[in-house]
Write an enzyme that holds these catalytic residues in place. Structure first.
Site, PDB file in Angstrom:
ATOM      1  N   CYS A 137     -66.271 -39.164  -1.579  1.00  0.00           N
ATOM      2  CA  CYS A 137     -64.972 -39.147  -2.266  1.00  0.00           C
ATOM      3  C   CYS A 137     -63.795 -38.723  -1.389  1.00  0.00           C
ATOM      4  CB  CYS A 137     -65.044 -38.295  -3.528  1.00  0.00           C
ATOM      5  SG  CYS A 137     -65.421 -36.570  -3.224  1.00  0.00           S
ATOM      6  N   LYS A 216     -74.808 -31.442 -11.293  1.00  0.00           N
ATOM      7  CA  LYS A 216     -73.362 -31.338 -11.090  1.00  0.00           C
ATOM      8  C   LYS A 216     -72.673 -32.009 -12.269  1.00  0.00           C
ATOM      9  CE  LYS A 216     -69.672 -32.610  -7.920  1.00  0.00           C
ATOM     10  NZ  LYS A 216     -69.364 -33.124  -6.584  1.00  0.00           N
ATOM     11  N   ARG A 226     -59.765 -30.770  -5.765  1.00  0.00           N
ATOM     12  CA  ARG A 226     -59.387 -32.171  -5.543  1.00  0.00           C
ATOM     13  C   ARG A 226     -58.020 -32.255  -4.896  1.00  0.00           C
ATOM     14  NH1 ARG A 226     -62.004 -35.038 -10.885  1.00  0.00           N
ATOM     15  NH2 ARG A 226     -64.147 -34.487 -10.346  1.00  0.00           N
ATOM     16  N   ARG A 238     -65.194 -39.399 -13.167  1.00  0.00           N
ATOM     17  CA  ARG A 238     -66.535 -39.372 -12.567  1.00  0.00           C
ATOM     18  C   ARG A 238     -67.643 -39.295 -13.625  1.00  0.00           C
ATOM     19  NH1 ARG A 238     -64.549 -38.848  -7.555  1.00  0.00           N
ATOM     20  NH2 ARG A 238     -63.604 -36.909  -6.796  1.00  0.00           N
ATOM     21  N   LYS A 269     -73.636 -26.732 -10.609  1.00  0.00           N
ATOM     22  CA  LYS A 269     -72.203 -26.696 -10.353  1.00  0.00           C
ATOM     23  C   LYS A 269     -71.445 -27.278 -11.522  1.00  0.00           C
ATOM     24  CE  LYS A 269     -68.851 -28.741  -7.306  1.00  0.00           C
ATOM     25  NZ  LYS A 269     -68.606 -29.790  -6.352  1.00  0.00           N
ATOM     26  N   SER A 295     -63.643 -24.196  -7.454  1.00  0.00           N
ATOM     27  CA  SER A 295     -62.221 -23.924  -7.231  1.00  0.00           C
ATOM     28  C   SER A 295     -61.478 -23.457  -8.479  1.00  0.00           C
ATOM     29  CB  SER A 295     -61.549 -25.172  -6.658  1.00  0.00           C
ATOM     30  OG  SER A 295     -61.735 -26.286  -7.516  1.00  0.00           O
ATOM     31  N   TYR A 334     -65.346 -19.151  -2.715  1.00  0.00           N
ATOM     32  CA  TYR A 334     -64.125 -18.965  -1.916  1.00  0.00           C
ATOM     33  C   TYR A 334     -63.823 -17.480  -1.737  1.00  0.00           C
ATOM     34  CZ  TYR A 334     -64.018 -23.852  -3.061  1.00  0.00           C
ATOM     35  OH  TYR A 334     -64.393 -25.161  -3.195  1.00  0.00           O
TER      36      TYR A 334
HETATM   37  C1  PBG Z   1     -67.415 -33.768  -4.040  1.00  0.00           C
HETATM   38  C2  PBG Z   1     -67.216 -32.322  -4.304  1.00  0.00           C
HETATM   39  C3  PBG Z   1     -66.358 -31.752  -5.248  1.00  0.00           C
HETATM   40  C4  PBG Z   1     -66.502 -30.367  -5.123  1.00  0.00           C
HETATM   41  C5  PBG Z   1     -67.427 -30.125  -4.114  1.00  0.00           C
HETATM   42  N1  PBG Z   1     -67.873 -31.348  -3.640  1.00  0.00           N
HETATM   43  C6  PBG Z   1     -65.350 -32.359  -6.160  1.00  0.00           C
HETATM   44  C7  PBG Z   1     -65.719 -33.339  -7.185  1.00  0.00           C
HETATM   45  O1  PBG Z   1     -66.889 -33.614  -7.459  1.00  0.00           O
HETATM   46  O2  PBG Z   1     -64.778 -33.886  -7.733  1.00  0.00           O
HETATM   47  C8  PBG Z   1     -65.770 -29.357  -5.951  1.00  0.00           C
HETATM   48  C9  PBG Z   1     -65.726 -27.990  -5.415  1.00  0.00           C
HETATM   49  C10 PBG Z   1     -64.780 -27.092  -6.126  1.00  0.00           C
HETATM   50  O3  PBG Z   1     -64.146 -27.434  -7.139  1.00  0.00           O
HETATM   51  O4  PBG Z   1     -64.645 -25.950  -5.642  1.00  0.00           O
HETATM   52  N2  PBG Z   1     -67.464 -34.067  -2.702  1.00  0.00           N
END
Ligand code: PBG
Length: 351
Positions: A137, A216, A226, A238, A269, A295, A334
Site C-alpha cells: 500500500c 488485522k 495512513r 480495505r 492489530k 497510530s 510508538y
Molecule cells: C499496511 C499497514 C498499516 C499499518 C501498518 N501496516 C495501515 C493499513 O493497513 O492501512 C497501520 C499501523 C498504524 O496505524 O499504526 N502496510
C-alpha cells in the site's frame, strides 16, 4: 482452633463476624503491590516503528503522530542508538518510496528506501532486530495492499489475491537479502505466509522469521498512520481484505491458517479495541503473539494529553500493560522509547 468462615457481615458467632477476606491487605504498600503484580512491562516487550524517507538531513515531524518523524537514512544512527540504549530489542520499518506505480516497484528494489535502511541499521547495531512491513500500500499509486485487476466477470477494479502473492515473496526476499531478521506481511492476502515462506526458503533465507499480521482488522484506528505513510487507498476501502471488526472466531481461523502456513509469530492489530482477540489467540496457540498498538491508539492519548485531559505517562503505560496482560508477548508501539524511559524511572505503578 476455630476456623473462621469466609463470611462478610454480621453473624451470631463473634469470630465468624470478622471480615476475613481483605484483598486490600496486599495493596497497602508499594512493596506488597510489587510482590503480587501479575504483569510487568519491560523495554524488552517493545518493537519501535520507524518511517524512512529518501533524501539527506530529513527529520520531519509527523503531525498526526506527535513525537514520531520521517527520517532519511543519515538520520537513523541517532534514533537507532536511542533504541539500543533503551533496551528495546527491535524496530519495524516502513518506507516512503521516491515514486509510486501500479506494481509498487521500489518495494523490491535492491536500493529501495527500506533496503537502504536495513543495511544502515545493521551496520550501526548488528544485534538490533530489524523487522520490515511487507505490503504494497505504501508503494502503489492506488494505495491498496495488492495488485489490481478485474474479477471473472470483468468487474473491478479489485485487489487480486493470487497475483499479489509472488510480489510479496519478492519483497520479502529483497528485505532478507538486505539483512532483515524478520518480515511482517500486513496485506491480509490469503496464502501470503506460505508464499513468503516458500520464496524465502528458495532464496536461501530459511532463518528469516515471519511475524504475520494474521488478524488485522479494517480499523478506523489506522488513520494517523495512513497520513504518515501516505498509504490511504485512492478509492474504496480495505474491507474486502482486512477483517470485519465484528468477528472473533474468524480471527482464530485466520491465525490457524497462518500458523499452518509457517508463521513464527501471530499478530493481532489493532490492540486496544481487540484485547479479547489477543486473549483468545493466547489461549488457542502456542506461538508467540504480537499486538500492534496502532497510530490511532497513540494519537488519541497524545491529543488528550496535549489538552491536559489525560496524564500521558500513566495512560500509555496502562494501555501497554493491558495489552501485555491480555496475552501479547511483544508490542509494536510508538511509545517504545518513552515507555522505556518511564519504566526506568522505577516508579511503583508498573515495573
Ligand atoms: C499496511 C499497514 C498499516 C499499518 C501498518 N501496516 C495501515 C493499513 O493497513 O492501512 C497501520 C499501523 C498504524 O496505524 O499504526 N502496510
Amino acid at each position: 482452633m476455630t476456623i473462621r468462615k469466609p463470611n462478610i457481615g454480621p453473624s451470631d458467632d463473634p469470630l465468624v463476624d470478622l471480615l476475613s477476606h481483605r484483598p486490600r491487605r496486599l495493596r497497602r504498600l508499594p512493596g506488597l503491590r510489587r510482590l503480587v503484580r501479575e504483569t510487568i512491562l519491560t523495554p524488552a516487550d517493545f518493537i519501535y516503528p520507524l518511517f524512512v524517507v529518501h533524501g539527506t538531513g530529513v527529520e520531519r515531524a509527523i503531525e498526526s503522530m506527535p513525537g514520531q518523524a520521517h527520517r532519511s537514512i543519515d538520520r537513523l544512527p541517532a534514533v537507532i542508538d536511542a533504541v539500543v540504549a533503551a533496551g528495546v530489542p527491535g524496530v519495524i520499518l516502513f518506507g516512503l518510496p521516491a515514486a509510486k506505480d501500479a506494481a509498487g516497484s521500489e518495494n523490491f528494489a535492491a536500493d529501495g528506501i527500506v533496503q537502504q535502511a536495513i543495511r544502515a541499521i545493521k551496520a550501526r547495531a548488528p544485534e538490533l532486530i530489524v523487522m520490515t512491513d511487507v505490503c504494497l500500500c505504501e508503494y502503489t499509486d492506488h494505495g491498496h495492499c495488492g495488485i489490481l485487476g478485474v474479477d471473472a466477470h470483468g468487474h473491478g477494479p479489485i485487489v487480486l489475491n493470487d497475483a499479489t502473492l509472488p510480489v510479496l515473496g519478492r519483497v520479502a526476499v529483497s528485505h532478507a537479502a538486505a539483512g532483515a531478521d524478520v518480515v511482517a506481511p500486513s496485506g491480509m492476502m490469503d496464502g501470503m505466509v506460505a508464499a513468503i515462506r516458500g520464496a524465502l526458503d528458495e532464496a536461501g533465507h530459511a532463518d528469516v522469521a515471519i511475524v504475520s499480521y494474521a488478524a488485522k482488522y479494517a480499523s478506523a484506528f489506522y488513520g494517523p498512520f495512513r497520513e504518515a505513510a501516505d498509504s490511504t487507498p485512492q478509492f474504496g476501502d480495505r474491507r474486502g481484505y482486512q477483517m470485519d471488526p465484528a468477528n472473533r472466531r474468524e480471527a482464530l481461523r485466520e491465525m490457524a491458517l497462518d500458523a499452518d502456513e509457517g508463521a513464527d509469530v501471530l499478530m493481532v492489530k489493532p490492540a486496544l479495541a481487540y484485547l479479547d482477540v489477543i486473549a483468545a489467540a493466547r489461549d488457542a496457540f502456542d506461538l508467540p503473539v504480537a499486538a500492534y498498538n496502532v497510530s490511532g491508539e497513540y494519537a488519541m492519548v497524545k491529543a488528550a494529553a496535549a489538552r491536559g485531559w489525560l496524564d500521558e505517562r500513566a495512560s500509555a503505560l496502562e494501555t501497554l500493560l493491558s495489552i501485555k496482560r491480555a496475552g501479547a508477548d511483544m508490542i509494536l508501539t510508538y511509545w517504545a522509547l518513552e515507555a522505556s524511559a518511564w519504566l526506568a524511572e522505577g516508579r511503583d505503578d508498573v515495573g
